[in-house]
Design an enzyme around this catalytic site. Structure first.
Site, PDB file in Angstrom:
ATOM      1  NE  ARG A   2     -72.196 -24.712 -18.651  1.00 60.59           N
ATOM      2  CZ  ARG A   2     -72.099 -24.832 -19.981  1.00 60.59           C
ATOM      3  NH1 ARG A   2     -71.775 -25.978 -20.495  1.00 60.59           N
ATOM      4  NH2 ARG A   2     -72.321 -23.806 -20.777  1.00 60.59           N
ATOM      5  CB  THR A   3     -76.801 -22.193 -13.906  1.00 60.45           C
ATOM      6  OG1 THR A   3     -75.403 -22.018 -14.055  1.00 60.45           O
ATOM      7  CG2 THR A   3     -77.206 -21.845 -12.487  1.00 60.45           C
ATOM      8  CE  LYS A  45     -96.595  -7.638 -21.259  1.00 58.19           C
ATOM      9  NZ  LYS A  45     -97.565  -8.500 -20.565  1.00 58.19           N
ATOM     10  NE  ARG A  65     -76.795 -17.465 -14.796  1.00 56.66           N
ATOM     11  CZ  ARG A  65     -75.915 -18.297 -15.347  1.00 56.66           C
ATOM     12  NH1 ARG A  65     -75.743 -18.313 -16.651  1.00 56.66           N
ATOM     13  NH2 ARG A  65     -75.216 -19.116 -14.598  1.00 56.66           N
ATOM     14  CG  HIS A  90     -72.378 -18.803 -10.774  1.00 52.46           C
ATOM     15  ND1 HIS A  90     -73.517 -19.435 -10.330  1.00 52.46           N
ATOM     16  CD2 HIS A  90     -72.210 -19.206 -12.078  1.00 52.46           C
ATOM     17  CE1 HIS A  90     -74.015 -20.171 -11.301  1.00 52.46           C
ATOM     18  NE2 HIS A  90     -73.241 -20.047 -12.376  1.00 52.46           N
TER      19      HIS A  90
HETATM   20  N1   CP Z   1     -71.237 -22.490 -15.427  1.00 53.13           N
HETATM   21  C1   CP Z   1     -72.333 -21.799 -15.796  1.00 53.13           C
HETATM   22  O1   CP Z   1     -72.848 -20.941 -15.074  1.00 53.13           O
HETATM   23  O2   CP Z   1     -72.819 -22.133 -17.028  1.00 53.13           O
HETATM   24  P1   CP Z   1     -74.143 -21.565 -17.700  1.00 53.13           P
HETATM   25  O3   CP Z   1     -73.905 -20.099 -17.976  1.00 53.13           O
HETATM   26  O4   CP Z   1     -74.338 -22.369 -18.937  1.00 53.13           O
HETATM   27  O5   CP Z   1     -75.266 -21.715 -16.704  1.00 53.13           O
END
Ligand code: CP
Length: 369
Positions: A51-52, A80, A101, A129
């Site tokens: 999703r993100t 590396k 991320r 998040h």
């Molecule tokens: N909600 C969320 O962060 O989903 P993903 O891990 O799929 O990005």
């Protein structure tokens, strides 16, 4: 607003401005617009995502911009041994904005120190998040019509489920009653509870009775047990399936309530609940694109809007952060930076006979000095 690493660093007015920008993007997420032509988003994903990453990329494409990046750091020079700082100083030559991320707590803040372009925290370990939180707030406001004074029940892995801590902290200015339902050992981190109660004056209740909590919920926010954060499978199996929101639990909830989940889910929300009109977790995903369009447009200064935030300064201490998941543990060149706790908290700690406390600027872990 130069970076977007922690939603709780924005004032209440700032959060409202972000939400207003996101609301304006809702119709544009469908039709698209030509605001970011020539701008490039780099998505650097050191951890899996559906999703993100895809909604950040969809958001940039809907704004008329372009995307590059990696969905798996094993296909990059990270294997590396390249540091996060050097990767950042490379990618900022190719892109106008970075969405990161990373498994380490505080990684996005560290990245922002080295980036010549805005950085967005797309999830840093079990810490925060904030772009998910913005879309969660947008969902709640759009579906319930308000954010003030809600009964919000957080269920599941509140220790490693970064979306739960993020949401709890971001809701605090809106004076919620937070009811936390978590298996033993997976409660909200103590530093988050302390910050909510002492610094933000938030009512936080902890219970093991999901049925009782469901009866009072305006919003039931469920999170998956984060298996990937456990050091052993045995430990995961001990808590797996502890709390399941099924038709029986949903039947206890008020008629106008919401059931939300950041997804992906395993078994914590039964599939039979999907048909319940209060189950809005797929609608929640729909809000991800406008929320992220707003963030990209604001950080790239493509739309005029003042978004007030609080400046949080770090003080260098010769004290390594004791949190093994902190980014300072894996990116060893980073200096240990801390913020002293507020006066009000200090005096409370003094009454308790404790020493002066500091909060790690990266991961929010607290230390007594
Ligand atoms: N909600 C969320 O962060 O989903 P993903 O891990 O799929 O990005």
């Amino acid at each position: 607003m130069r970076h977007f690493v922690d939603l709780s660093r924005f004032t209440k007015e700032g959060v409202k401005e972000l939400l207003a920008a996101a609301e304006e993007m809702v119709p544009r997420a469908r039709d698209g617009l030509d605001l970011a032509r020539g701008k490039i988003l780099a998505t650097l994903f050191y951890e899996p995502s559906t999703r993100t990453r895809l909604s950040f990329e969809a958001a940039m494409l809907r704004l008329g911009g372009s995307c590059l990046g990696f969905a798996d750091a094993r296909a990059s020079s990270v294997v590396k041994g390249e540091s996060l700082a050097d990767t950042t100083r490379t990618v900022d030559k190719y892109a106008d904005i970075i969405a990161l991320r990373h498994p380490a707590e505080g990684a996005a803040l560290a990245c922002s120190f080295y980036a010549g372009v805005p950085v967005i925290n797309a999830g840093d370990g079990g810490h925060l998040h904030p772009s998910q939180t913005l879309l969660d707030l947008l969902t709640i406001k759009s579906e319930l019509g308000r954010l003030e004074g809600l009964n919000v029940v957080l269920v599941g892995d509140l220790r490693y489920g970064r979306t739960a801590s993020s949401l709890a902290l971001a809701l605090a200015p809106f004076k919620p009653r937070l009811v936390c339902v978590a298996p033993e050992g997976l409660e909200l981190p103590p530093h988050v509870v302390r910050r909510l109660r002492l610094e933000l004056g938030t009512a936080v209740e902890e219970t093991t009775d999901l049925a009782e909590a469901a009866r009072v919920a305006d919003c039931l926010y469920v999170t998956r047990i984060q298996q990937e954060r456990f050091f052993s499978t045995d430990d995961y199996l001990k808590v797996k399936g502890s709390y399941v929101v099924d038709r029986r639990v949903a039947a206890l909830m008020p008629p106008g309530a919401l059931i939300l989940h950041p997804l992906p889910r395993r078994d914590e929300v039964a599939v039979e609940v999907d048909e319940d009109p209060r189950a809005r977790y797929f609608a929640q995903m729909h809000y991800g694109v406008p929320a992220r369009m707003a963030l990209l447009a604001l950080l790239l200064r493509l739309i005029p809007r003042e978004v007030p935030s609080r400046e949080v300064k770090g003080e260098e201490l010769a004290l390594p952060c004791p949190n093994p998941r902190c980014v300072t543990a894996s990116e060893e060149y980073l200096k240990s930076l801390y913020t002293p706790l507020l006066d009000r908290e200090e005096s409370l700690f003094a009454e308790l006979g404790e020493r002066k406390r500091y909060r790690c600027l990266y991961c929010d872990y607290e230390v007594a000095v």
